[in-house]
Write a protein that holds these residues in place. Structure first.
Motif, PDB file in Angstrom:
ATOM      1  N   ILE A  31      46.009  89.641  55.138  1.00  0.00           N
ATOM      2  CA  ILE A  31      45.471  90.930  54.711  1.00  0.00           C
ATOM      3  C   ILE A  31      43.955  90.829  54.714  1.00  0.00           C
ATOM      4  O   ILE A  31      43.377  89.946  54.069  1.00  0.00           O
ATOM      5  N   ASP A  32      43.315  91.705  55.474  1.00  0.00           N
ATOM      6  CA  ASP A  32      41.850  91.704  55.590  1.00  0.00           C
ATOM      7  C   ASP A  32      41.317  90.326  55.955  1.00  0.00           C
ATOM      8  O   ASP A  32      40.275  89.880  55.451  1.00  0.00           O
ATOM      9  N   GLY A  33      42.045  89.631  56.814  1.00  0.00           N
ATOM     10  CA  GLY A  33      41.609  88.334  57.304  1.00  0.00           C
ATOM     11  C   GLY A  33      41.890  87.168  56.379  1.00  0.00           C
ATOM     12  O   GLY A  33      41.533  86.029  56.698  1.00  0.00           O
ATOM     13  N   VAL A  34      42.534  87.414  55.239  1.00  0.00           N
ATOM     14  CA  VAL A  34      42.817  86.357  54.271  1.00  0.00           C
ATOM     15  C   VAL A  34      44.306  86.014  54.304  1.00  0.00           C
ATOM     16  O   VAL A  34      45.145  86.876  54.052  1.00  0.00           O
ATOM     17  N   PRO A  35      44.670  84.767  54.606  1.00  0.00           N
ATOM     18  CA  PRO A  35      46.080  84.361  54.563  1.00  0.00           C
ATOM     19  C   PRO A  35      46.608  84.420  53.132  1.00  0.00           C
ATOM     20  O   PRO A  35      45.932  84.009  52.191  1.00  0.00           O
ATOM     21  N   HIS A  36      47.825  84.955  52.980  1.00  0.00           N
ATOM     22  CA  HIS A  36      48.458  85.050  51.672  1.00  0.00           C
ATOM     23  C   HIS A  36      49.670  84.121  51.630  1.00  0.00           C
ATOM     24  O   HIS A  36      50.447  84.063  52.587  1.00  0.00           O
ATOM     25  N   PHE A  37      49.822  83.416  50.515  1.00  0.00           N
ATOM     26  CA  PHE A  37      50.911  82.460  50.339  1.00  0.00           C
ATOM     27  C   PHE A  37      51.659  82.767  49.050  1.00  0.00           C
ATOM     28  O   PHE A  37      51.078  83.230  48.067  1.00  0.00           O
ATOM     29  N   ALA A  38      52.960  82.484  49.054  1.00  0.00           N
ATOM     30  CA  ALA A  38      53.719  82.489  47.809  1.00  0.00           C
ATOM     31  C   ALA A  38      53.369  81.232  47.030  1.00  0.00           C
ATOM     32  O   ALA A  38      52.929  80.222  47.600  1.00  0.00           O
ATOM     33  N   ALA A  39      53.544  81.263  45.712  1.00  0.00           N
ATOM     34  CA  ALA A  39      53.235  80.096  44.886  1.00  0.00           C
ATOM     35  C   ALA A  39      53.996  78.860  45.363  1.00  0.00           C
ATOM     36  O   ALA A  39      53.452  77.751  45.348  1.00  0.00           O
ATOM     37  N   GLY A  59      52.105  79.441  36.045  1.00  0.00           N
ATOM     38  CA  GLY A  59      51.446  79.207  37.325  1.00  0.00           C
ATOM     39  C   GLY A  59      50.258  78.276  37.241  1.00  0.00           C
ATOM     40  O   GLY A  59      49.727  77.838  38.275  1.00  0.00           O
ATOM     41  N   PHE A  60      49.851  77.960  36.047  1.00  0.00           N
ATOM     42  CA  PHE A  60      48.657  77.145  35.820  1.00  0.00           C
ATOM     43  C   PHE A  60      48.832  75.705  36.309  1.00  0.00           C
ATOM     44  O   PHE A  60      47.971  75.155  36.999  1.00  0.00           O
ATOM     45  N   ASP A  61      49.968  75.094  35.969  1.00  0.00           N
ATOM     46  CA  ASP A  61      50.182  73.670  36.261  1.00  0.00           C
ATOM     47  C   ASP A  61      50.105  73.329  37.745  1.00  0.00           C
ATOM     48  O   ASP A  61      49.414  72.368  38.118  1.00  0.00           O
ATOM     49  N   PRO A  62      50.810  74.065  38.627  1.00  0.00           N
ATOM     50  CA  PRO A  62      50.758  73.666  40.040  1.00  0.00           C
ATOM     51  C   PRO A  62      49.381  73.823  40.674  1.00  0.00           C
ATOM     52  O   PRO A  62      49.018  73.041  41.552  1.00  0.00           O
ATOM     53  N   VAL A  63      48.594  74.814  40.221  1.00  0.00           N
ATOM     54  CA  VAL A  63      47.243  74.973  40.783  1.00  0.00           C
ATOM     55  C   VAL A  63      46.361  73.800  40.364  1.00  0.00           C
ATOM     56  O   VAL A  63      45.644  73.214  41.176  1.00  0.00           O
ATOM     57  N   LEU A  64      46.418  73.459  39.076  1.00  0.00           N
ATOM     58  CA  LEU A  64      45.626  72.326  38.596  1.00  0.00           C
ATOM     59  C   LEU A  64      46.041  71.042  39.297  1.00  0.00           C
ATOM     60  O   LEU A  64      45.195  70.244  39.724  1.00  0.00           O
ATOM     61  N   ALA A  65      47.354  70.840  39.450  1.00  0.00           N
ATOM     62  CA  ALA A  65      47.838  69.619  40.108  1.00  0.00           C
ATOM     63  C   ALA A  65      47.366  69.544  41.546  1.00  0.00           C
ATOM     64  O   ALA A  65      47.005  68.456  42.037  1.00  0.00           O
ATOM     65  N   VAL A  75      38.715  76.354  38.625  1.00  0.00           N
ATOM     66  CA  VAL A  75      38.203  77.379  37.713  1.00  0.00           C
ATOM     67  C   VAL A  75      39.395  78.189  37.232  1.00  0.00           C
ATOM     68  O   VAL A  75      40.165  78.705  38.043  1.00  0.00           O
ATOM     69  N   SER A  76      39.560  78.325  35.912  1.00  0.00           N
ATOM     70  CA  SER A  76      40.727  79.041  35.405  1.00  0.00           C
ATOM     71  C   SER A  76      40.381  79.927  34.214  1.00  0.00           C
ATOM     72  O   SER A  76      39.675  79.515  33.297  1.00  0.00           O
ATOM     73  N   GLY A  77      40.926  81.143  34.259  1.00  0.00           N
ATOM     74  CA  GLY A  77      40.841  82.070  33.138  1.00  0.00           C
ATOM     75  C   GLY A  77      42.222  82.407  32.612  1.00  0.00           C
ATOM     76  O   GLY A  77      42.387  83.406  31.902  1.00  0.00           O
ATOM     77  N   THR A  78      43.216  81.590  32.959  1.00  0.00           N
ATOM     78  CA  THR A  78      44.579  81.815  32.480  1.00  0.00           C
ATOM     79  C   THR A  78      44.641  81.547  30.981  1.00  0.00           C
ATOM     80  O   THR A  78      44.250  80.471  30.520  1.00  0.00           O
ATOM     81  N   THR A  79      45.129  82.515  30.226  1.00  0.00           N
ATOM     82  CA  THR A  79      45.210  82.374  28.775  1.00  0.00           C
ATOM     83  C   THR A  79      46.629  82.031  28.357  1.00  0.00           C
ATOM     84  O   THR A  79      47.569  82.151  29.134  1.00  0.00           O
ATOM     85  N   GLY A  80      46.768  81.582  27.116  1.00  0.00           N
ATOM     86  CA  GLY A  80      48.088  81.265  26.577  1.00  0.00           C
ATOM     87  C   GLY A  80      48.590  79.889  26.944  1.00  0.00           C
ATOM     88  O   GLY A  80      49.769  79.592  26.742  1.00  0.00           O
TER      89      GLY A  80
END
Length: 226
Positions: A31-39, A59-65, A75-80
């Motif tokens: 979309i608009d030149g940016v590849p999109h992926f499922a988690a 969703g926080f753990d797999p991104v950090l890993a 960089v994360s702004g995920t709360t909770g």
């Protein structure tokens, strides 16, 4: 936040978005030149310098890993996030540069510094933090109010909190110091949610290339900040 990040990054020639990650399989791959992926496809994402995460605790753990595995900034702004996830952040900071914050507004970062300085300069004064948000916000006090409270505590004050939920207020925070016969008010008002995405992009630029460690938004407010 994801849409705001993509829109603002597209207008910044210093940034290149190499992938966007969604919880579910995207209806359109590019979309608009940016590849999109499922988690679930995230391990196959292209190489990147910094990952920006505004998701949910699940969703926080797999991104950090993934960032730790690739040695890239986070960089994360995920709360909770829970205590185990905070511990994972601390461990990751031994290997990569990262920022986790409740608020990415650069103005709030400056406000937090001013609150700490005011608290230290006004010993014995009452300190009250009043925050206002839209009617759909559930948590109270807000995460930002608690962060400002931590700054007040560092300065030696003992903050008290009050919360208001009304209309469509994006976010307002007022820190009030009251002494005998006088009062000091420090206020931040958000009028556009883009400030949070713009702040996260600023932090991502400043974080890239730094040594491993945990950095606050305050650490990275000024371009070239230490």
């Amino acid at each position: 936040m994801g849409q705001a990040l993509l829109r603002l990054a597209a207008d910044d020639p210093s940034l290149q978005v190499v992938a966007a990650v969604l919880r579910k399989a995207p209806a359109q791959r590019v979309i608009d030149g940016v590849p999109h992926f499922a988690a679930s496809e995230m391990p196959g994402a292209p190489e990147f310098d910094v990952a920006i995460d505004f998701s949910l605790p699940a969703g926080f753990d797999p991104v950090l890993a993934l960032c730790v595995d690739r040695g890239t900034a986070f960089v994360s702004g995920t709360t909770g996030i829970d205590a185990a996830q905070q511990a994972a952040l601390a461990a990751a900071a031994q290997r990569i540069p990262l920022t986790w914050a409740t608020n990415f507004s650069l103005g709030v970062a400056v406000l937090a510094e001013l609150v700490e300085r005011a608290a230290a300069s006004l010993p014995g004064w009452d300190c009250d933090i009043v925050e206002s948000h839209h009617v759909h916000k559930k948590d109270a006090p807000s995460g930002t109010a608690l962060t400002l409270g931590e700054s007040a505590l560092h300065g030696g004050a003992e903050p008290r909190y009050a919360s208001l939920r009304a209309g469509d207020i994006i976010g307002e925070h007022m820190v009030q110091f009251t002494g005998l016969g006088e009062r000091v008010e420090l206020v931040h008002r958000a009028t556009n949610r883009d400030i949070f995405a713009r702040g996260a992009l600023h932090v991502a630029r400043e974080l890239h290339g730094r040594a491993a460690g945990r950095y606050s938004v305050r650490d990275l407010v000024a371009p070239g900040a230490n």
